[in-house]
Write a protein that holds these residues in place. Structure first.
Motif, PDB file in Angstrom:
ATOM      1  N   MET A  52      -7.170   1.943   0.310  1.00 35.68           N
ATOM      2  CA  MET A  52      -7.441   2.983   1.982  1.00 35.68           C
ATOM      3  C   MET A  52      -7.613   4.507   1.442  1.00 35.68           C
ATOM      4  O   MET A  52      -6.486   4.709   1.119  1.00 35.68           O
ATOM      5  CB  MET A  52      -6.229   2.537   2.728  1.00 35.68           C
ATOM      6  N   GLY A  53      -8.598   4.704   0.601  1.00 38.32           N
ATOM      7  CA  GLY A  53      -8.843   5.974  -0.083  1.00 38.32           C
ATOM      8  C   GLY A  53      -8.596   6.302  -1.409  1.00 38.32           C
ATOM      9  O   GLY A  53      -8.718   7.515  -1.864  1.00 38.32           O
ATOM     10  N   HIS A 101       0.907  -1.063   0.046  1.00 42.05           N
ATOM     11  CA  HIS A 101      -0.249  -0.444   0.058  1.00 42.05           C
ATOM     12  C   HIS A 101       0.538   1.521   0.250  1.00 42.05           C
ATOM     13  O   HIS A 101      -0.098   2.072  -0.850  1.00 42.05           O
ATOM     14  CB  HIS A 101      -1.017   0.146   1.300  1.00 42.05           C
ATOM     15  N   SER A 150      -1.057   7.067  -4.027  1.00 48.50           N
ATOM     16  CA  SER A 150      -1.749   7.394  -3.454  1.00 48.50           C
ATOM     17  C   SER A 150      -2.851   7.747  -4.021  1.00 48.50           C
ATOM     18  O   SER A 150      -3.933   7.830  -3.485  1.00 48.50           O
ATOM     19  CB  SER A 150      -1.630   8.337  -2.341  1.00 48.50           C
TER      20      SER A 150
END
Length: 192
Positions: free
Chosen positions: A63-64, A37, A42
């Protein structure tokens, strides 16, 4: 430029052909998943094969991140009648066909299954559509060893018989970038 970060799903611990059979992944190594991750961009868009081993892996690293719907075009090769059978059983029941399938991949397919070329055409079409829909973006695609190898082949322009020797570990990242001049290979089988 559009960059794909191909992630192979978590391990299944199967000792047989696993193609379109829906086998879950072992995602118990939370430290390794956390490293994966952290390694992935991101702001990337995230897409996955619709098979549960890939979809659950994508959920674990999301995760987002923006998550696209699971995509059946990113499934593993369809091994047809060989799915769920041990490799030695297939070699015994179809000795010439199974040898040719691995040694000269291309148009050879398992009974009621899919050839390398058919799978590559399926995956290439979906990757092209993703590039058109998300130009210049980072895309994380959680898929399967065969799917990832078709894209390595696309970038390197080598015969499938050369590409099939590449190792793609579970939870590894293989990065490819598409520019105006074509595909470039970044890293193969990076283990964060």
């Amino acid at each position: 430029m559009t960059t794909f970060h191909w992630v192979r799903h978590g391990p299944t611990h199967e000792k047989t052909f696993v193609g379109w059979r829906d086998v879950p992944a072992d995602l118990s190594d939370t430290a390794r998943i956390a490293r994966l991750h952290a390694h992935l961009p991101s702001t990337a868009v995230l897409v996955s094969s619709d098979l549960c081993r890939a979809s659950a892996t994508a959920d674990a690293v999301a995760m987002g991140r923006a998550r696209l719907p699971d995509d059946p075009h990113l499934r593993e090769f369809d091994f047809g009648d060989w799915d769920g059978r041990h490799f030695s059983d297939v070699a015994q029941s179809h000795p010439d066909l199974s040898r040719a399938y691995w040694e000269t991949p291309g148009d050879i397919a398992p009974p009621n299954g899919e050839s390398w070329n058919a799978a590559a055409a399926r995956v290439n079409a979906r990757v092209d559509a993703l590039c058109a829909a998300h130009p210049g973006q980072q895309i994380i695609a959680v898929a399967h060893i065969g799917v990832i190898l078709t894209q390595v082949q696309r970038a390197l322009g080598q015969p499938a018989s050369d590409i099939i020797a590449h190792k793609i570990d579970n939870l590894s990242v293989t990065s490819l970038t598409r520019s105006e001049t074509g595909w470039q290979l970044g890293r193969i089988n990076h283990l964060p």
